[in-house]
Design a protein around this motif. Structure first.
Motif, PDB file in Angstrom:
ATOM      1  N   ARG A 239       0.822  -1.212   0.000  1.00 61.58           N
ATOM      2  CA  ARG A 239       0.000   0.000   0.000  1.00 61.58           C
ATOM      3  C   ARG A 239       0.855   1.261   0.000  1.00 61.58           C
ATOM      4  NH1 ARG A 239      -4.650  -0.659   4.338  1.00 61.58           N
ATOM      5  NH2 ARG A 239      -5.389   1.229   3.316  1.00 61.58           N
ATOM      6  N   GLU A 240       1.995   1.206   0.706  1.00 61.10           N
ATOM      7  CA  GLU A 240       2.894   2.364   0.701  1.00 61.10           C
ATOM      8  C   GLU A 240       3.495   2.565  -0.689  1.00 61.10           C
ATOM      9  OE1 GLU A 240       6.751   4.322   2.942  1.00 61.10           O
ATOM     10  OE2 GLU A 240       6.196   2.269   3.442  1.00 61.10           O
ATOM     11  N   ALA A 241       3.826   1.475  -1.374  1.00 63.03           N
ATOM     12  CA  ALA A 241       4.427   1.565  -2.709  1.00 63.03           C
ATOM     13  C   ALA A 241       3.529   2.297  -3.700  1.00 63.03           C
ATOM     14  CB  ALA A 241       4.768   0.172  -3.228  1.00 63.03           C
ATOM     15  N   SER A 242       2.224   2.175  -3.511  1.00 63.53           N
ATOM     16  CA  SER A 242       1.308   2.867  -4.415  1.00 63.53           C
ATOM     17  C   SER A 242       0.943   4.260  -3.910  1.00 63.53           C
ATOM     18  CB  SER A 242       0.041   2.033  -4.625  1.00 63.53           C
ATOM     19  OG  SER A 242      -0.666   1.894  -3.420  1.00 63.53           O
ATOM     20  N   SER A 243       1.525   4.669  -2.778  1.00 65.56           N
ATOM     21  CA  SER A 243       1.175   5.955  -2.178  1.00 65.56           C
ATOM     22  C   SER A 243       2.322   6.959  -2.149  1.00 65.56           C
ATOM     23  CB  SER A 243       0.688   5.743  -0.736  1.00 65.56           C
ATOM     24  OG  SER A 243      -0.426   4.896  -0.704  1.00 65.56           O
TER      25      SER A 243
ATOM     26  N   LEU B 137       6.466   8.055   8.391  1.00 66.74           N
ATOM     27  CA  LEU B 137       5.028   8.242   8.559  1.00 66.74           C
ATOM     28  C   LEU B 137       4.433   8.264   7.166  1.00 66.74           C
ATOM     29  CD1 LEU B 137       2.342   8.974   9.971  1.00 66.74           C
ATOM     30  CD2 LEU B 137       3.086  11.350   9.956  1.00 66.74           C
ATOM     31  N   VAL B 138       3.512   7.367   6.910  1.00 66.82           N
ATOM     32  CA  VAL B 138       2.851   7.333   5.604  1.00 66.82           C
ATOM     33  C   VAL B 138       1.348   7.168   5.820  1.00 66.82           C
ATOM     34  CG1 VAL B 138       3.219   4.842   5.297  1.00 66.82           C
ATOM     35  CG2 VAL B 138       2.803   6.264   3.319  1.00 66.82           C
ATOM     36  N   ILE B 139       0.615   7.977   5.077  1.00 61.75           N
ATOM     37  CA  ILE B 139      -0.841   7.833   4.999  1.00 61.75           C
ATOM     38  C   ILE B 139      -1.116   7.387   3.572  1.00 61.75           C
ATOM     39  CG2 ILE B 139      -3.082   8.968   5.169  1.00 61.75           C
ATOM     40  CD1 ILE B 139      -1.578   8.735   7.871  1.00 61.75           C
ATOM     41  N   PHE B 140      -1.784   6.263   3.432  1.00 57.59           N
ATOM     42  CA  PHE B 140      -2.011   5.660   2.121  1.00 57.59           C
ATOM     43  C   PHE B 140      -3.010   6.451   1.287  1.00 57.59           C
ATOM     44  CE2 PHE B 140      -1.476   1.750   4.933  1.00 57.59           C
ATOM     45  CZ  PHE B 140      -0.112   1.666   4.719  1.00 57.59           C
ATOM     46  N   SER B 141      -2.799   6.416  -0.043  1.00 60.73           N
ATOM     47  CA  SER B 141      -3.791   6.949  -0.973  1.00 60.73           C
ATOM     48  C   SER B 141      -5.012   6.041  -0.870  1.00 60.73           C
ATOM     49  CB  SER B 141      -3.253   6.916  -2.405  1.00 60.73           C
ATOM     50  OG  SER B 141      -2.138   7.761  -2.527  1.00 60.73           O
ATOM     51  N   PRO B 142      -6.187   6.510  -0.877  1.00 61.85           N
ATOM     52  CA  PRO B 142      -6.698   7.862  -1.063  1.00 61.85           C
ATOM     53  C   PRO B 142      -7.016   8.564   0.256  1.00 61.85           C
ATOM     54  CG  PRO B 142      -8.504   6.359  -1.266  1.00 61.85           C
ATOM     55  CD  PRO B 142      -7.270   5.541  -0.927  1.00 61.85           C
ATOM     56  N   HIS B 143      -6.362   8.189   1.341  1.00 66.05           N
ATOM     57  CA  HIS B 143      -6.694   8.724   2.663  1.00 66.05           C
ATOM     58  C   HIS B 143      -5.953  10.007   3.008  1.00 66.05           C
ATOM     59  CE1 HIS B 143      -8.912   5.058   3.395  1.00 66.05           C
ATOM     60  NE2 HIS B 143      -7.842   4.366   3.026  1.00 66.05           N
TER      61      HIS B 143
ATOM     62  N   GLY C 190      -6.351  14.968   7.188  1.00 62.71           N
ATOM     63  CA  GLY C 190      -5.966  15.239   8.573  1.00 62.71           C
ATOM     64  C   GLY C 190      -5.483  14.020   9.337  1.00 62.71           C
ATOM     65  N   HIS C 191      -5.408  12.857   8.674  1.00 60.02           N
ATOM     66  CA  HIS C 191      -4.984  11.644   9.380  1.00 60.02           C
ATOM     67  C   HIS C 191      -3.532  11.718   9.854  1.00 60.02           C
ATOM     68  CE1 HIS C 191      -8.737   9.792   8.515  1.00 60.02           C
ATOM     69  NE2 HIS C 191      -8.496   9.530   7.235  1.00 60.02           N
ATOM     70  N   GLY C 192      -2.653  12.333   9.065  1.00 61.85           N
ATOM     71  CA  GLY C 192      -1.248  12.439   9.458  1.00 61.85           C
ATOM     72  C   GLY C 192      -1.076  13.290  10.700  1.00 61.85           C
ATOM     73  N   LEU C 193      -1.702  14.441  10.723  1.00 61.70           N
ATOM     74  CA  LEU C 193      -1.638  15.315  11.894  1.00 61.70           C
ATOM     75  C   LEU C 193      -2.258  14.638  13.111  1.00 61.70           C
ATOM     76  CD1 LEU C 193      -0.957  18.020  13.189  1.00 61.70           C
ATOM     77  CD2 LEU C 193      -3.139  18.896  12.328  1.00 61.70           C
ATOM     78  N   ALA C 194      -3.383  13.990  12.921  1.00 64.94           N
ATOM     79  CA  ALA C 194      -4.037  13.290  14.031  1.00 64.94           C
ATOM     80  C   ALA C 194      -3.148  12.160  14.558  1.00 64.94           C
ATOM     81  CB  ALA C 194      -5.393  12.752  13.593  1.00 64.94           C
ATOM     82  N   ALA C 195      -2.439  11.475  13.658  1.00 63.04           N
ATOM     83  CA  ALA C 195      -1.531  10.406  14.072  1.00 63.04           C
ATOM     84  C   ALA C 195      -0.383  10.977  14.899  1.00 63.04           C
ATOM     85  CB  ALA C 195      -0.995   9.651  12.862  1.00 63.04           C
TER      86      ALA C 195
END
Length: 92
Positions: A18-22, A69-75, A79-84
């Motif tokens: 999932r990271e590879a596609s993001s 830190l990675v947030i996958f596409s399409p997420h 705000g998920h990164g900041l919340a994490a």
């Protein structure tokens, strides 16, 4: 609301895929497994959609270094990164 949960070894292949596609420069399975087996904490980023990313952090005495830190596409851009990061800060 974001929750952080320890990554399990059986999740690694899916996370790496999932990271590879993001991202342009994703971590390899070997890098993530090495972190999981080492001194770093590997944590899944969980939202109401399920696993939306992961982070790797290494603590030393009274410091912590965010290694990935990675947030996958399409997420992304929700705000998920900041919340994490805020959740991680409370956890430390």
């Amino acid at each position: 609301m974001i929750e952080l949960s320890p990554v399990r070894p059986e999740q690694i292949v899916d996370l790496v895929s999932r990271e590879a596609s993001s991202t342009a420069y994703p971590w390899t399975e070997k890098q993530l497994m090495s972190s999981l087996q080492g001194k770093a904490d590997c944590l899944s980023v969980l939202a109401h959609e399920g696993v939306v990313g992961y982070l790797v952090v290494q603590g030393l005495l009274d410091e912590a270094e965010l290694l990935n830190l990675v947030i996958f596409s399409p997420h992304g851009a929700k705000g998920h990164g900041l919340a994490a990061l805020r959740s991680l800060q409370q956890r430390l």
